[in-house]
Design a protein around this motif. Structure first.
Motif, PDB file in Angstrom:
ATOM      1  N   ARG A  68       0.828  -1.210   0.000  1.00 29.11           N
ATOM      2  CA  ARG A  68       0.000   0.000   0.000  1.00 29.11           C
ATOM      3  C   ARG A  68       0.862   1.258   0.000  1.00 29.11           C
ATOM      4  N   THR A  69       2.055   1.140   0.527  1.00 32.38           N
ATOM      5  CA  THR A  69       2.984   2.270   0.461  1.00 32.38           C
ATOM      6  C   THR A  69       3.539   2.433  -0.954  1.00 32.38           C
ATOM      7  N   VAL A  70       3.880   1.298  -1.571  1.00 32.65           N
ATOM      8  CA  VAL A  70       4.437   1.336  -2.929  1.00 32.65           C
ATOM      9  C   VAL A  70       3.344   1.717  -3.933  1.00 32.65           C
ATOM     10  N   GLN A  71       2.140   1.155  -3.744  1.00 34.04           N
ATOM     11  CA  GLN A  71       1.061   1.338  -4.710  1.00 34.04           C
ATOM     12  C   GLN A  71      -0.188   1.813  -3.968  1.00 34.04           C
ATOM     13  N   PRO A  72      -0.255   3.096  -3.609  1.00 36.37           N
ATOM     14  CA  PRO A  72      -1.394   3.580  -2.827  1.00 36.37           C
ATOM     15  C   PRO A  72      -2.614   3.928  -3.662  1.00 36.37           C
ATOM     16  N   ASN A  73      -2.524   3.840  -4.985  1.00 37.65           N
ATOM     17  CA  ASN A  73      -3.620   4.282  -5.846  1.00 37.65           C
ATOM     18  C   ASN A  73      -4.767   3.282  -5.834  1.00 37.65           C
ATOM     19  N   ASP A  74      -5.983   3.771  -6.097  1.00 32.63           N
ATOM     20  CA  ASP A  74      -7.163   2.918  -6.184  1.00 32.63           C
ATOM     21  C   ASP A  74      -7.125   2.087  -7.461  1.00 32.63           C
ATOM     22  N   PHE A  75      -8.017   1.101  -7.467  1.00 31.80           N
ATOM     23  CA  PHE A  75      -8.080   0.204  -8.611  1.00 31.80           C
ATOM     24  C   PHE A  75      -8.437   0.998  -9.880  1.00 31.80           C
ATOM     25  N   PRO A  76      -7.622   0.899 -10.921  1.00 31.99           N
ATOM     26  CA  PRO A  76      -7.853   1.704 -12.139  1.00 31.99           C
ATOM     27  C   PRO A  76      -8.896   1.069 -13.046  1.00 31.99           C
ATOM     28  N   GLU A  77     -10.157   1.290 -12.701  1.00 28.56           N
ATOM     29  CA  GLU A  77     -11.228   0.636 -13.445  1.00 28.56           C
ATOM     30  C   GLU A  77     -11.223   1.042 -14.917  1.00 28.56           C
ATOM     31  N   GLU A  78     -11.084   2.319 -15.158  1.00 30.71           N
ATOM     32  CA  GLU A  78     -11.157   2.792 -16.544  1.00 30.71           C
ATOM     33  C   GLU A  78      -9.994   2.252 -17.369  1.00 30.71           C
ATOM     34  N   ILE A  79      -8.806   2.223 -16.782  1.00 29.81           N
ATOM     35  CA  ILE A  79      -7.637   1.704 -17.501  1.00 29.81           C
ATOM     36  C   ILE A  79      -7.806   0.240 -17.823  1.00 29.81           C
ATOM     37  N   VAL A  80      -8.296  -0.523 -16.849  1.00 28.34           N
ATOM     38  CA  VAL A  80      -8.478  -1.959 -17.067  1.00 28.34           C
ATOM     39  C   VAL A  80      -9.510  -2.197 -18.156  1.00 28.34           C
ATOM     40  N   ARG A  81     -10.568  -1.392 -18.171  1.00 26.62           N
ATOM     41  CA  ARG A  81     -11.573  -1.558 -19.223  1.00 26.62           C
ATOM     42  C   ARG A  81     -10.946  -1.365 -20.613  1.00 26.62           C
ATOM     43  N   LYS A  82     -10.118  -0.349 -20.736  1.00 25.74           N
ATOM     44  CA  LYS A  82      -9.513  -0.088 -22.039  1.00 25.74           C
ATOM     45  C   LYS A  82      -8.486  -1.147 -22.398  1.00 25.74           C
ATOM     46  N   VAL A  83      -7.794  -1.672 -21.395  1.00 22.84           N
ATOM     47  CA  VAL A  83      -6.839  -2.747 -21.671  1.00 22.84           C
ATOM     48  C   VAL A  83      -7.565  -3.989 -22.146  1.00 22.84           C
ATOM     49  N   VAL A  84      -8.692  -4.314 -21.480  1.00 20.64           N
ATOM     50  CA  VAL A  84      -9.461  -5.488 -21.897  1.00 20.64           C
ATOM     51  C   VAL A  84      -9.969  -5.317 -23.320  1.00 20.64           C
ATOM     52  N   LYS A  85     -10.343  -4.117 -23.677  1.00 23.91           N
ATOM     53  CA  LYS A  85     -10.824  -3.863 -25.045  1.00 23.91           C
ATOM     54  C   LYS A  85      -9.685  -3.736 -26.054  1.00 23.91           C
ATOM     55  N   LYS A  86      -8.433  -3.752 -25.556  1.00 23.89           N
ATOM     56  CA  LYS A  86      -7.250  -3.618 -26.423  1.00 23.89           C
ATOM     57  C   LYS A  86      -7.265  -2.285 -27.180  1.00 23.89           C
ATOM     58  N   MET A  87      -7.612  -1.246 -26.497  1.00 26.96           N
ATOM     59  CA  MET A  87      -7.660   0.086 -27.121  1.00 26.96           C
ATOM     60  C   MET A  87      -6.412   0.852 -26.708  1.00 26.96           C
ATOM     61  N   PHE A  88      -5.253   0.430 -27.218  1.00 24.05           N
ATOM     62  CA  PHE A  88      -3.986   1.033 -26.852  1.00 24.05           C
ATOM     63  C   PHE A  88      -3.605   2.238 -27.734  1.00 24.05           C
ATOM     64  N   GLU A  89      -4.247   2.396 -28.879  1.00 28.26           N
ATOM     65  CA  GLU A  89      -3.736   3.332 -29.877  1.00 28.26           C
ATOM     66  C   GLU A  89      -3.792   4.771 -29.377  1.00 28.26           C
ATOM     67  N   SER A  90      -4.947   5.339 -29.363  1.00 22.16           N
ATOM     68  CA  SER A  90      -5.028   6.754 -29.000  1.00 22.16           C
ATOM     69  C   SER A  90      -5.971   7.012 -27.835  1.00 22.16           C
ATOM     70  N   SER A  91      -6.753   6.024 -27.499  1.00 29.11           N
ATOM     71  CA  SER A  91      -7.755   6.255 -26.463  1.00 29.11           C
ATOM     72  C   SER A  91      -7.199   6.020 -25.065  1.00 29.11           C
ATOM     73  N   ILE A  92      -6.075   5.314 -24.958  1.00 34.58           N
ATOM     74  CA  ILE A  92      -5.530   5.044 -23.636  1.00 34.58           C
ATOM     75  C   ILE A  92      -4.613   6.179 -23.234  1.00 34.58           C
ATOM     76  N   ASN A  93      -4.810   6.687 -22.073  1.00 37.38           N
ATOM     77  CA  ASN A  93      -3.962   7.740 -21.535  1.00 37.38           C
ATOM     78  C   ASN A  93      -2.842   7.087 -20.745  1.00 37.38           C
ATOM     79  N   PHE A  94      -1.612   7.065 -21.373  1.00 40.62           N
ATOM     80  CA  PHE A  94      -0.492   6.394 -20.715  1.00 40.62           C
ATOM     81  C   PHE A  94      -0.023   7.172 -19.492  1.00 40.62           C
ATOM     82  N   ASP A  95      -0.384   8.431 -19.410  1.00 45.87           N
ATOM     83  CA  ASP A  95      -0.036   9.177 -18.202  1.00 45.87           C
ATOM     84  C   ASP A  95      -0.732   8.591 -16.975  1.00 45.87           C
TER      85      ASP A  95
END
Length: 859
Positions: A68-95
């Protein structure tokens, strides 16, 4: 990885959407309809629904705090959704991805820096040492704080070694369960598959149980139908009882009053007759005694004093020997008694019993008049059972379960056939982890041995060139530990980095999100797993993706012991409520009872009984004047107490001189006593009887006319109520009776609907199997031990860096040097050092200051 887990979750949910019967609370309306109690039999399952790691759980929690110290962020629901859809081109915010993984990336870069620098530093350090640089020259400069530095280096190295030992301990603890992990997995899998098969087998049994309960319901209904005399007839009786029974009881009580009146009048008549006869006899007897005493007093002895005074006294008292009763003024009661006897010629008691009988015959009359209707209702109830049987046979639960049975068998075969391969892989895993932990243990042992030998063999009076063998060995051990650290620490760090990246991401993205159910929110995202389906599960099951059937809802329902029907919303395929049509069945029962037509005739008292009561009220007993009777019964039969008079006469006779007069008077006194016994005592008893009879008649006749009038009025009112309202009473009670019969089946049909929806084939083992696969197998058996392993090994590896620094520094104080510093000028050496010998030199070597001279170590 995310795609793999999605399909794993989907497979486990679809493998056994079935379950054990559980105790659920039916709707409140079911309990209110009847006294029948239905409950599906419970089934016990082997698999536990919770996982407890035991004492090692404390170490897991410690690792979780670090994560929790190393990774204190909440579960990235939106990122996981886009990863599952394989939308890596322009819709995924790598930031966002970098922001979420920033902690892991930083620690990974630090680890990579460690991997790169440690071999280089070790290489340069080795070459420098070979060139007598970086402490490679076997010569130790003497410093004033040298002993203090040696102690600080030793304590610091010891503390670091303890920390390294704790990391090694964590590594061994995490690596130990790997040996029996496959065995526990096999046991867990067999338990889950056994539970799933139990569920498949329970479905037909539960359907049969539900059908069997109809016989219980039908038997209860048939029992109520056969007992219509008590239920319907008894209900009618209870409605009429408060009106009918009190009137009949009052008339029955009046019958008793009439009989008691006759008895009291007869007793009164007999007592009067007896008193008249006894009063006449008493008067005659007293007259005779009085005459006899007067004759005795005519004796010449009464003319001589003092006897004359006694005789005169006796003669004066003779007028008291008379009767005190005047019974001729008491009128007879023969007329009243004849009137009561005329009343009793009518059997009023029998007439009242007929009223009771007509009331008590209500149940039999109801049963006799409803024979045909009861038979028709029984036939109609049998058709409900056939309808329920047809509906339950058409429920698609068994068909659905038979389809999933194939998946269960295939999955079990796949698991059993590959477990030996997994066991082989686990053996490699365990062996590799053991080698890593043993390698760290070896380095730590060298450090511990170096500290032990160095501390125990160190002699502060020995010069650097004359140190002992034990001390020198300790320094060598420390340098060996340093060499092994440089040689292997970068390899260990590579292992730590790989396991850290895998374990951290799986723990945060899968294990933690599964625990807080956030992963289901991702899986339930519309059009995620299939771009043409809004809801993936409903698209698979019904081929209709617009039905709101989600993974989270299915898992939650299974966890809460809901049945497969409600969980999968099977009413979209087969509407059980519509097929059962409870309202239609209940309406059919009500229609059968609409022909219920019961006629009851209740006559509380006929005209003869009514006339009889009126005649009793008019018989005149309430007009009798009881005062003269009571006046006579309060008198004494004689004007004087005969016993007292007799005793007084004897006393006076004793004052007379002996002779005929004295004896004659004593005989008369005895005669008076005899009269008291023969006449006075019986008359007193007759007077008491007469008085009691009069009191009874007074009590009976008090307000008699009003009481009878009230009884007649109440009788008319009750008869009018029965005549005018009997039909409405029968109708109301018939409705209650019909509701009772229909309520049994409404309760049963509602229970069938509730059981099929909520309880039958509940999918609890599916949630348990999913928990076993994710929470127990993946997270409990693999990821958390893996995280504990890299945490322990990483901690030990990182602390090898300060450990080797302190070990190099400390080895200089333990190893035997090739040369030492020699001083010529004693004055330049602080006296404190000379006294304490803190420089490690003996006083004999202090000759003066000049350039250090290389001396050979002792041979």
């Amino acid at each position: 990885m995310a795609r793999t887990f999605v399909f794993l979750l989907l497979l486990l949910l679809l493998l056994g959407l079935c379950g054990n019967p559980v105790s659920g609370e039916p709707p409140s309306s079911i309990d209110a309809l009847g006294d029948l109690d239905y409950e599906l039999p419970e089934t016990n399952y082997e698999t536990q629904d919770s996982y407890k790691p035991g004492h090692i759980g404390i170490l897991f929690q410690m690792v979780n705090v670090f994560l929790r110290t190393v990774q204190p962020n909440d579960f990235p629901e939106e990122i996981v959704r886009k990863v599952v859809k394989k939308m890596f081109e322009s819709s995924i915010n790598f930031d966002k991805i970098l922001n979420y993984e920033i902690g892991v990336i930083i620690y990974t870069l630090l680890g990579l820096l460690f991997v790169i620098l440690m071999p280089l530093v070790g290489c340069f350090f080795c070459m420098c040492r070979c060139c007598n640089k970086c402490g490679g020259k076997m010569h130790q400069r003497q410093k004033e704080n040298g002993p203090f530095q040696r102690k600080c280096f030793a304590i610091s190295l010891l503390l670091i070694c303890i920390i390294i030992s704790f990391g090694i301990f964590c590594g061994f603890v995490a690596n130990h369960p790997v040996r029996n992990r496959v065995k526990r997995t096999r046991t867990l899998a067999n338990s889950n598959f056994k539970d799933l098969r139990t569920l498949l087998n329970q479905a037909p049994e539960q359907i049969q149980f539900i059908l069997a309960q109809y016989n219980t319901t039908k038997d209860k209904a048939f029992s109520d139908l056969n007992g219509i005399n008590l239920l319907l007839g008894g209900g009618i009786q209870e409605r009429l009882r408060p009106t009918v029974i009190p009137v009949l009881d009052e008339i029955k009580a009046m019958v008793t009053v009439i009989k008691e009146t006759k008895k009291a009048l007869e007793s009164m008549k007999n007592s009067l007759q007896s008193l008249r006869e006894e009063s006449a006899q008493l008067s005659s007897a007293l007259t005779n005694v009085k005459s006899s005493i007067q004759n005795s007093l005519s004796d010449p002895a009464c003319s001589v004093r003092p006897s004359s005074e006694t005789c005169n006294s006796i003669r004066t008292s003779l007028n008291q020997l008379e009767s005190n009763l005047d019974l001729n003024q008491l009128p007879p009661v023969d007329g009243e008694l004849d009137s009561v006897n005329d009343v009793l010629r009518t059997d009023l008691d029998g007439l009242v019993q007929k009223g009771y009988q007509s009331f008590n015959d209500i149940p039999n009359g109801v049963q006799h008049q409803t024979k045909n209707i009861i038979a028709d209702v029984k036939g109609m109830l049998n058709t409900i059972g056939s309808s329920v049987d047809r509906v339950t046979q058409r429920i698609p639960i068994e068909k659905t379960l038979s389809t999933f049975a194939v998946y269960i068998n295939n999955t079990e075969s796949y698991v059993n056939s590959n477990l030996h391969k997994w066991e082989e892989y686990d053996s490699y895993w365990w062996l590799g982890g053991l080698v890593v932990c043993c390698l760290l243990t070896l380095i730590a042992i060298y450090y511990y041995l170096g500290l032990l030998c160095g501390v125990c063999g160190y002699d502060r009076h020995a010069t650097p060139t004359r140190r002992g063998c034990v001390s020198h060995t300790g320094g060598v051990f420390l340098m060996v530990g340093v060499g092994l650290s440089f040689l292997f620490c970068w390899i260990l760090m590579i292992i730590v980095i790989v396991t850290f990246v895998i374990g951290t991401n799986v723990e945060k993205l899968i294990c933690e999100s599964y625990a807080n159910r956030k992963i289901f929110k991702v899986l339930d995202t519309p059009y995620l797993l299939n771009e043409n389906w809004q809801y993936y599960l409903s698209g698979i099951i019904y081929n209709k993706s617009d039905i709101n059937l989600t993974f989270g809802q299915v898992y939650s329902d299974c966890k809460n012991n809901r049945g497969i029907y409600a969980t999968l919303q099977l009413d979209n395929r087969f509407n059980i409520s519509k097929q059962l049509n409870i309202a239609q069945h209940i309406e059919s029962i009500n229609n059968e009872f609409e022909n219920l037509n019961v006629h009851l005739s209740i006559n509380l008292l006929d005209a003869a009984g009514r006339t009889n009561l009126e005649d009793f009220a008019a018989c005149g007993i309430d007009s009798i004047n009881y005062a003269p009777y009571l006046s006579q019964t309060g008198r004494h039969p004689a004007r004087v107490n005969l016993l007292s008079f007799a005793y007084d006469l004897e006393k006076k006779a004793n004052h007379l001189p002996p002779g005929n007069l004295r004896q004659s008077l004593k005989r008369e006194a005895e005669s008076i006593k005899m009269i008291h016994r023969l006449h006075i005592i019986p008359m007193e008893q007759s007077l008491g009887t007469l008085r009691q009879s009069i009191k009874t008649l007074q009590h009976i006749t008090h307000g008699l006319t009003g009481r009878i009038a009230k009884i007649i009025t109440t009788l008319d009112s009750a008869q009018n109520f029965v005549t005018n309202n009997i039909s409405s009473v029968i109708k109301d009670e018939a409705k209650k009776y019909v509701r009772t019969i229909a309520g049994h089946f409404e309760q049963y049909l509602l229970w069938v609907d509730f059981s099929i929806r909520e309880k039958m084939v509940s999918c609890t083992p599916v949630a348990t199997a999913l928990d076993s696969a994710v929470n127990v197998l993946l997270c409990g058996y693999i990821i958390r031990p893996l995280n504990l392993f890299w945490f322990g090994v990483g901690e030990a590896t990182v602390f090898l860096l300060p450990a080797l620094i302190f070990a190099v520094k400390l080895a200089k104080y333990y190893r035997r040097m090739n040369s030492e510093d020699v001083y010529d000028d004693v004055e330049t050496i602080p006296m404190k050092n000379m006294e304490n010998g803190n420089n490690g030199y003996h006083k004999d070597h202090l000759y003066g200051i000049h350039n250090p001279v290389m001396t050979s170590p002792p041979k």
